[in-house]
Design an enzyme around this catalytic site. Sequence first.
Site, PDB file in Angstrom:
ATOM      1  N   HIS A   1       1.719  -0.349  13.801  1.00  0.00           N
ATOM      2  CA  HIS A   1       3.462  -0.571  13.113  1.00  0.00           C
ATOM      3  C   HIS A   1       3.603   0.398  12.290  1.00  0.00           C
ATOM      4  CE1 HIS A   1       7.407  -2.264  13.113  1.00  0.00           C
ATOM      5  NE2 HIS A   1       7.321  -1.837  11.803  1.00  0.00           N
ATOM      6  N   CYS A   2       4.213   1.371  12.554  1.00  0.00           N
ATOM      7  CA  CYS A   2       4.439   2.261  11.309  1.00  0.00           C
ATOM      8  C   CYS A   2       5.713   2.308  10.723  1.00  0.00           C
ATOM      9  CB  CYS A   2       4.509   3.867  11.897  1.00  0.00           C
ATOM     10  SG  CYS A   2       4.243   5.191  10.733  1.00  0.00           S
ATOM     11  N   PRO A   3       5.892   1.941   9.492  1.00  0.00           N
ATOM     12  CA  PRO A   3       7.276   1.856   8.788  1.00  0.00           C
ATOM     13  C   PRO A   3       7.811   3.159   8.515  1.00  0.00           C
ATOM     14  CG  PRO A   3       5.267   1.285   7.169  1.00  0.00           C
ATOM     15  CD  PRO A   3       4.772   1.370   8.575  1.00  0.00           C
TER      16      PRO A   3
END
Lengths: 163, 495
Positions: B196-198
């Site tokens: 999950h890439c913010p």
Amino acid sequence: PCLQVHSLQELRRSASLATKVFVQRDYSEGTMCQFQTKFPPELESRIERQLFEETVKTLNSFYAEAEKIGGSSYLEGCLACATAYFIFLCMETHYEKVLKKISKYIQEQNEKIYAPRGLLLTDPLERGMRVIEISIYEDRCSSGSSSSGSSSSSSGGGGLGGR
Amino acid sequence: MTPGGGSGPMKDCEYSQISTHSSSSPMESPHKKKKSAPKRKWEVFPGRNKFFCNGRIMMARQTGVFYLTLVLILVTSGLFFAFDCPYLSEKITPAIPAIGGILFFFVMGTLLRTSFSDPGVLPRATPDEAADLERQIDIANGSSSGGYRPPPRTKEVIINGQTVKLKYCFTCKIFRPPRASHCSLCDNCVERFDHHCPWVGNCVGKRNYRFFYMFILSLSFLTVFIFAFVITHVILRSQQTGFLNALKDSPARYPFAERISVVCFFSVWSIVGLSGFHTYLISSNQTTNEDIKGSWSNKRGKENYNPYSYGNIFTNCCAALCGPLSPSLIDRRGFIQPDTPQLAGPSNGITMYGATQSQSNMCDQDQCIQSTKFVLQAAATPLLQSEPSITSEELPLPGKTTISGPCATLSLGQPTPPSSMPNLTSDSGLTDMIPLKEEHEGHQFLTPEEAPSPPGMLPSGSPITHSHTMHVLSLASQDSLHEDSVRGLVKLSSV
């Protein structure tokens, strides 16, 4: 039990849903979308084994074609990459084309083979490509139901809405 | 089998899945019971995602860092084009702004594609499917007598000769396909989950991995490009006017040169490093998730080789980047068919015990900070109690809690047939109740290799209370801080 031929809409009205059978995914070849060809025991009395297996095998071959990594998919991928993927806004991908074929095939199978036997296949796309859902309908058997079926089919051509 | 009539009206109707068309003909509108505007599926999507443009755009819930990314890229590039390009295009060649423009266009395109598209979310199981799976699990486990704990919910498959364990996801009520993982931030199972890439405000999974990779690759080129030419600019100026004078004039003549350089300098190392890392992952056909967990060893001939690798680097790369793009499975903009039962609302309480085990691979330190914050907040709030007042933000439906009473007396191994369920809400309520049947399973949601839940979380009291609590929690709405804190605790405990 009397066997009646149901159209896809009539099936819902004149028959009641008895149960659903789920054909699960077969992961033995990896993450490619393939379904198990094992014949579910609940369908034993409803449909011939060979017909069912053929349906599943054809579906598997469709999915294999959609996910095939070959010359044309590379071309599509490179072209898309070159346009920063903007081309996906206007073009339909190969996968989507095959999915349309699959949906037509399933509809055709339902009309020809499954609905007459009181079964209904659901497109796996609507179940997250996890299962092929087969709904088994029990006929509400009486002579009245066939006449009500045909009369309602002539009046309610627009579908089941408004009930 | 008599071929019968009734096939006539069928031919001119579109095949839709035994249900009404949501936009029905005008003559039936006075009799319609449903509301005037039919709802689209994204409006009742159970995961924690944000949707924009009527379902066309899909992102994670926390998008703050994404806006930061956008601002950094836009401002840096904008300053470069405004202040350095005129000089450079005169002095050297106008190809410089042209190439810079192309790179910038590419970066923005791939960034928006990554952020806005569906990463490969798996839709949650329909109640019928979930019930069927539960039934199969019960059959597989056999009848459990007192003292014998049934094995945790896993299924083993053999892929290309390698044994892979498929885990059961309690939130989505499915066995996760291989390489899929449940993102606790978005509360969705994602296929071929990478991380999950913010920075892009979304998960990176099967459907948007290639966009993500092209984004970081093109961004590395862009930052190196800008960095190089800003330095070139300063050097050229300094040759004209002397270096110290060049720096002195810096704020007036070519402002922000230093600032651009600083931003670029730090970005270059991190982004180029990330690109290199992902290039390695692509060439060995692994996900960040698998690499961090060390699932597959690199050496050939060893026990746990990667079953998904095609054997050579070139094919792996081509497959990842140029392979076919599978369609979105969640049909965000479709209308809700009134006959088809939908899963009632966001139900994310049951993820507590073990479904979130794969979230140890946050790609950013922010996640650790967030988790720590959640732990501190969680420590301040009492966690498991048997009264329904846990969910402070929103009270559970009173009807549901009364169901739990009689359901607790369900005998083991008796699945509730889907056709007998009276209405929609009871559907999900009763299927949530099914874990109640297996009393021992109440304590067994963690698979052996996961970290045990922190002490004190699992009440040693009756499993009915435990499951009741879980059921109550499953009714909580998505915005509850309490849920976040529980999530954070589980994340930390599984790290």
